[in-house]
Design a protein around this motif. Structure first.
Motif, PDB file in Angstrom:
ATOM      1  N   LEU A 214       0.836  -1.205   0.000  1.00 54.03           N
ATOM      2  CA  LEU A 214       0.000   0.000   0.000  1.00 54.03           C
ATOM      3  C   LEU A 214       0.860   1.239   0.000  1.00 54.03           C
ATOM      4  N   GLN A 215       0.387   2.249  -0.690  1.00 54.39           N
ATOM      5  CA  GLN A 215       1.079   3.540  -0.625  1.00 54.39           C
ATOM      6  C   GLN A 215       0.445   4.317   0.527  1.00 54.39           C
ATOM      7  N   VAL A 216       1.254   4.784   1.465  1.00 51.41           N
ATOM      8  CA  VAL A 216       0.688   5.568   2.566  1.00 51.41           C
ATOM      9  C   VAL A 216       1.482   6.852   2.761  1.00 51.41           C
ATOM     10  N   VAL A 217       0.775   7.844   3.331  1.00 54.82           N
ATOM     11  CA  VAL A 217       1.436   9.109   3.647  1.00 54.82           C
ATOM     12  C   VAL A 217       1.630   9.144   5.154  1.00 54.82           C
ATOM     13  N   LEU A 218       2.876   9.292   5.586  1.00 49.92           N
ATOM     14  CA  LEU A 218       3.155   9.364   7.024  1.00 49.92           C
ATOM     15  C   LEU A 218       2.724  10.735   7.541  1.00 49.92           C
ATOM     16  N   SER A 219       2.638  10.851   8.892  1.00 45.06           N
ATOM     17  CA  SER A 219       2.113  12.107   9.437  1.00 45.06           C
ATOM     18  C   SER A 219       2.947  13.313   9.008  1.00 45.06           C
ATOM     19  N   GLU A 220       4.271  13.140   8.813  1.00 43.73           N
ATOM     20  CA  GLU A 220       5.073  14.311   8.427  1.00 43.73           C
ATOM     21  C   GLU A 220       5.051  14.550   6.911  1.00 43.73           C
ATOM     22  N   GLY A 221       4.225  13.796   6.207  1.00 41.09           N
ATOM     23  CA  GLY A 221       4.009  14.077   4.782  1.00 41.09           C
ATOM     24  C   GLY A 221       4.786  13.186   3.823  1.00 41.09           C
ATOM     25  N   HIS A 222       5.718  12.358   4.333  1.00 43.86           N
ATOM     26  CA  HIS A 222       6.473  11.476   3.443  1.00 43.86           C
ATOM     27  C   HIS A 222       5.597  10.327   2.956  1.00 43.86           C
ATOM     28  N   THR A 223       5.835   9.935   1.705  1.00 52.26           N
ATOM     29  CA  THR A 223       5.102   8.788   1.182  1.00 52.26           C
ATOM     30  C   THR A 223       6.005   7.556   1.223  1.00 52.26           C
ATOM     31  N   VAL A 224       5.464   6.468   1.729  1.00 54.68           N
ATOM     32  CA  VAL A 224       6.229   5.212   1.753  1.00 54.68           C
ATOM     33  C   VAL A 224       5.322   4.074   1.278  1.00 54.68           C
ATOM     34  N   ALA A 225       5.940   2.926   1.043  1.00 56.91           N
ATOM     35  CA  ALA A 225       5.168   1.741   0.661  1.00 56.91           C
ATOM     36  C   ALA A 225       5.155   0.785   1.854  1.00 56.91           C
ATOM     37  N   LEU A 226       3.974   0.345   2.249  1.00 56.89           N
ATOM     38  CA  LEU A 226       3.864  -0.630   3.344  1.00 56.89           C
ATOM     39  C   LEU A 226       3.570  -2.000   2.754  1.00 56.89           C
ATOM     40  N   LYS A 227       4.431  -2.952   3.076  1.00 57.02           N
ATOM     41  CA  LYS A 227       4.227  -4.310   2.553  1.00 57.02           C
ATOM     42  C   LYS A 227       3.782  -5.202   3.695  1.00 57.02           C
ATOM     43  N   THR A 228       2.680  -5.882   3.492  1.00 52.69           N
ATOM     44  CA  THR A 228       2.158  -6.712   4.564  1.00 52.69           C
ATOM     45  C   THR A 228       1.543  -7.998   3.996  1.00 52.69           C
ATOM     46  N   VAL A 229       1.124  -8.886   4.902  1.00 51.33           N
ATOM     47  CA  VAL A 229       0.544 -10.165   4.463  1.00 51.33           C
ATOM     48  C   VAL A 229      -0.759  -9.901   3.706  1.00 51.33           C
ATOM     49  N   TYR A 230      -0.923 -10.594   2.571  1.00 49.25           N
ATOM     50  CA  TYR A 230      -2.137 -10.410   1.771  1.00 49.25           C
ATOM     51  C   TYR A 230      -3.132 -11.504   2.150  1.00 49.25           C
ATOM     52  N   ASP A 231      -4.128 -11.118   2.966  1.00 51.38           N
ATOM     53  CA  ASP A 231      -5.061 -12.117   3.477  1.00 51.38           C
ATOM     54  C   ASP A 231      -5.922 -12.744   2.387  1.00 51.38           C
ATOM     55  N   GLN A 232      -6.090 -12.005   1.281  1.00 53.49           N
ATOM     56  CA  GLN A 232      -6.882 -12.586   0.180  1.00 53.49           C
ATOM     57  C   GLN A 232      -5.980 -13.227  -0.885  1.00 53.49           C
ATOM     58  N   GLY A 233      -4.698 -13.318  -0.587  1.00 56.49           N
ATOM     59  CA  GLY A 233      -3.740 -13.823  -1.578  1.00 56.49           C
ATOM     60  C   GLY A 233      -3.788 -15.340  -1.728  1.00 56.49           C
ATOM     61  N   THR A 234      -3.161 -15.810  -2.800  1.00 51.01           N
ATOM     62  CA  THR A 234      -3.174 -17.242  -3.109  1.00 51.01           C
ATOM     63  C   THR A 234      -2.495 -18.070  -2.021  1.00 51.01           C
ATOM     64  N   ASP A 235      -1.403 -17.553  -1.451  1.00 52.30           N
ATOM     65  CA  ASP A 235      -0.671 -18.305  -0.420  1.00 52.30           C
ATOM     66  C   ASP A 235      -1.577 -18.651   0.747  1.00 52.30           C
ATOM     67  N   ILE A 236      -2.271 -17.638   1.264  1.00 49.56           N
ATOM     68  CA  ILE A 236      -3.154 -17.852   2.424  1.00 49.56           C
ATOM     69  C   ILE A 236      -4.308 -18.772   2.012  1.00 49.56           C
ATOM     70  N   ARG A 237      -4.860 -18.518   0.830  1.00 44.96           N
ATOM     71  CA  ARG A 237      -6.011 -19.328   0.396  1.00 44.96           C
ATOM     72  C   ARG A 237      -5.632 -20.808   0.328  1.00 44.96           C
ATOM     73  N   ARG A 238      -4.483 -21.089  -0.313  1.00 47.55           N
ATOM     74  CA  ARG A 238      -4.060 -22.494  -0.456  1.00 47.55           C
ATOM     75  C   ARG A 238      -3.797 -23.127   0.899  1.00 47.55           C
ATOM     76  N   CYS A 239      -3.170 -22.352   1.781  1.00 48.54           N
ATOM     77  CA  CYS A 239      -2.840 -22.861   3.110  1.00 48.54           C
ATOM     78  C   CYS A 239      -4.126 -23.191   3.866  1.00 48.54           C
ATOM     79  N   LEU A 240      -5.121 -22.284   3.742  1.00 45.99           N
ATOM     80  CA  LEU A 240      -6.390 -22.526   4.437  1.00 45.99           C
ATOM     81  C   LEU A 240      -7.084 -23.767   3.882  1.00 45.99           C
ATOM     82  N   GLU A 241      -7.019 -23.909   2.555  1.00 45.38           N
ATOM     83  CA  GLU A 241      -7.638 -25.091   1.942  1.00 45.38           C
ATOM     84  C   GLU A 241      -7.018 -26.364   2.497  1.00 45.38           C
ATOM     85  N   GLU A 242      -5.694 -26.311   2.699  1.00 48.50           N
ATOM     86  CA  GLU A 242      -4.993 -27.523   3.129  1.00 48.50           C
ATOM     87  C   GLU A 242      -5.109 -27.779   4.635  1.00 48.50           C
ATOM     88  N   PHE A 243      -5.008 -26.692   5.408  1.00 48.72           N
ATOM     89  CA  PHE A 243      -4.903 -26.910   6.867  1.00 48.72           C
ATOM     90  C   PHE A 243      -6.051 -26.314   7.685  1.00 48.72           C
TER      91      PHE A 243
END
Ligand SMILES: Nc1ncnc2c1ncn2[C@@H]1O[C@H](COP(=O)(O)OP(=O)(O)OP(=O)(O)O)[C@@H](O)[C@H]1O
Length: 449
Positions: free
Chosen positions: A105-134
């Motif tokens: 995600l692109q986010v703007v920090l409180s002091e105005g800088h823009t950064v990219a936040l990378k986090t776990v994708y709950d709707q992503g294929t990795d999680i989906r496959r894992c849930l299907e299996e376990f």
């Protein structure tokens, strides 16, 4: 835990780093547990501080070197590190991209800088496959978060101009983790294909520099198992690697030469098995051939300046056949850059070309009748990079529409000048940073009786 074990067994993750990272994460968990059980608030604060510093240092990789022993008192906190506190009041602006595992995600920090936040994708294929299996939501989330943790550890240790910069990270007690990265633009191959040769060469050169670094990095020879354009982003025209969770850090082990075969869809390459029982150089060869098939093939040969063609062809041949090492390939790229920058490849242009043009310094043109050329730095006109006035004159002479060109002080990344070519203009305006070259018209011939 079951999920964790099952998937880790299937992953080709470098064992040593994994074990050490796990030890660090266990230690962090232990510390959090201690924090929870403490009641005295000053004690809590002290533990919070040491835990944070521990986390900070673990991601700087110091524990990896010191076999997990920590002397907390001696650690200096990086003042630029962006942690959980700075992510409290952020404004999410856009989704920059997502893959099987992570979302950015692109986010703007409180002091105005823009950064990219990378986090776990709950709707992503990795999680989906894992849930299907376990069918274990918490376990699956932890497992995917672990991949991101591995990436954060690697980003801390592997620092290079062509690797995305890790600005910080935030991990909360639930195990959720977020990496704070410098923001780039997802790589658009189609767009790159339409850009100038100079820009495309820059991408290939950056990639070669990166592979040269990875072949002898502080963590050993790193291979990128998932090597595709979508693992990279662009930052100000420079290619940067952003996806590192599929990196491996050791060369494959072998007993026989037959164990050292690099397999690609259309070709295989064999390497010798070293007396130490490793396929030496295999990681670097794998990266180089992937660079050739995903990047060089598409970006490098097309519209190469004629005088550099033989050098570029040579790079294409030697990398396509894996006949040269990454060191030699980088040298070959540097030779091309040197020639291109110095203009030595333009020696054949006739100096007298400039005499066909009248120069007006300290002015630029207005009311232009622009024409489009390809590949131009501007989509509205013909804006090209040139080494000198002589090259600009040569280009103008070769465009039937061109009657004048304007040279500004603006330069491209290689230091070449930007020249805009026009078919006509209505007037000149003062501009201290620019000069205009107008084609001299031939004196009309007078018919005599
Ligand atoms: N710093 C960044 N700035 C802008 N976009 C980014 C950045 N980092 C990643 N992206 C975009 O987000 C996408 C997903 O990131 P990443 O490749 O790390 O996730 P992934 O789930 O591992 O992907 P994949 O399934 O391709 O392996 C990337 O393809 C890229 O387009």
């Amino acid at each position: 835990f079951k999920v964790h074990e099952a998937v880790v067994a299937n992953e080709t993750i470098e064992e040593d780093l994994l074990l050490k990272s796990t030890a660090i994460l266990d230690e962090l968990d232990k510390r959090r547990q201690e924090i929870r059980t403490l009641t005295n608030s000053s004690e809590v604060q002290r533990f919070m501080d040491t835990s944070e510093t521990f986390e900070q240092q673990s991601f700087e990789g110091k524990h990896l070197e010191n076999g997990n022993t920590v002397s907390i008192g001696s650690i200096i906190k990086n003042p630029d590190h962006i942690g959980c506190a700075q992510l409290v009041n952020v404004r999410s602006v856009d989704v920059l991209g997502s893959g099987y595992t992570k979302i950015v995600l692109q986010v703007v920090l409180s002091e105005g800088h823009t950064v990219a936040l990378k986090t776990v994708y709950d709707q992503g294929t990795d999680i989906r496959r894992c849930l299907e299996e376990f069918n274990d939501p918490l376990g699956c989330h932890k497992l995917v978060a672990f991949k991101l943790k591995k990436e954060i550890v690697l980003l801390q240790r592997l620092q290079h101009p062509n690797i995305i910069k890790l600005r910080g990270h935030c991990e909360v007690s639930s195990g959720d983790i977020t990496a704070v990265l410098e923001q780039g633009q997802p790589l658009q191959m189609i767009q790159l294909l339409q850009s100038t040769w100079e820009e495309r060469f820059r991408v290939c050169l950056g990639l070669t520099r990166l592979l040269h670094y990875l072949s002898n990095s502080p963590l050993g020879s790193v291979a990128l198992l998932d090597f595709q354009p979508r693992q990279f982003v662009m930052v100000d025209g420079e290619l940067k690697l952003t996806d590192l969770d599929d990196a491996i850090l050791t060369e494959p082990v072998c007993q026989l030469d037959q164990d050292c075969v690099l397999q690609f869809p259309l070709r295989n390459f064999s390497l010798p098995c070293s007396p130490q029982g490793v396929c030496e150089g295999m990681n670097s060869m794998r990266n180089l051939y992937n660079a050739y098939r995903y990047f060089f093939t598409y970006l490098l040969p097309h519209q190469t300046p004629p005088a550099l063609k033989h050098l570029v062809d040579n790079i294409m041949n030697t990398t396509g056949e894996l006949r040269s090492s990454i060191n030699d390939t980088l040298e070959a790229f540097k030779d091309v850059l040197h020639l291109y920058r110095s203009g030595l490849h333009l020696d054949s242009y006739i100096p007298s070309l400039i005499r066909d043009y009248a120069v007006m310094r300290g002015v630029s043109t207005s009311g232009n009748m622009d024409y489009r050329c390809w590949p131009s730095y501007s989509q509205f006109g013909c804006l090209l990079s040139v080494h000198s006035v002589r090259e600009a004159a040569f280009i103008c002479n070769s465009h039937p529409q061109c009657s004048s060109f304007c040279l500004s002080k603006q330069r491209t990344w290689t230091g070449r000048l930007l020249a805009s070519f026009q078919s006509s203009f209505s007037h000149l305006v003062p501009d201290g940073n620019s000069e205009v070259y107008m084609k001299k018209t031939k004196a009309p011939s007078v018919d005599r009786v």
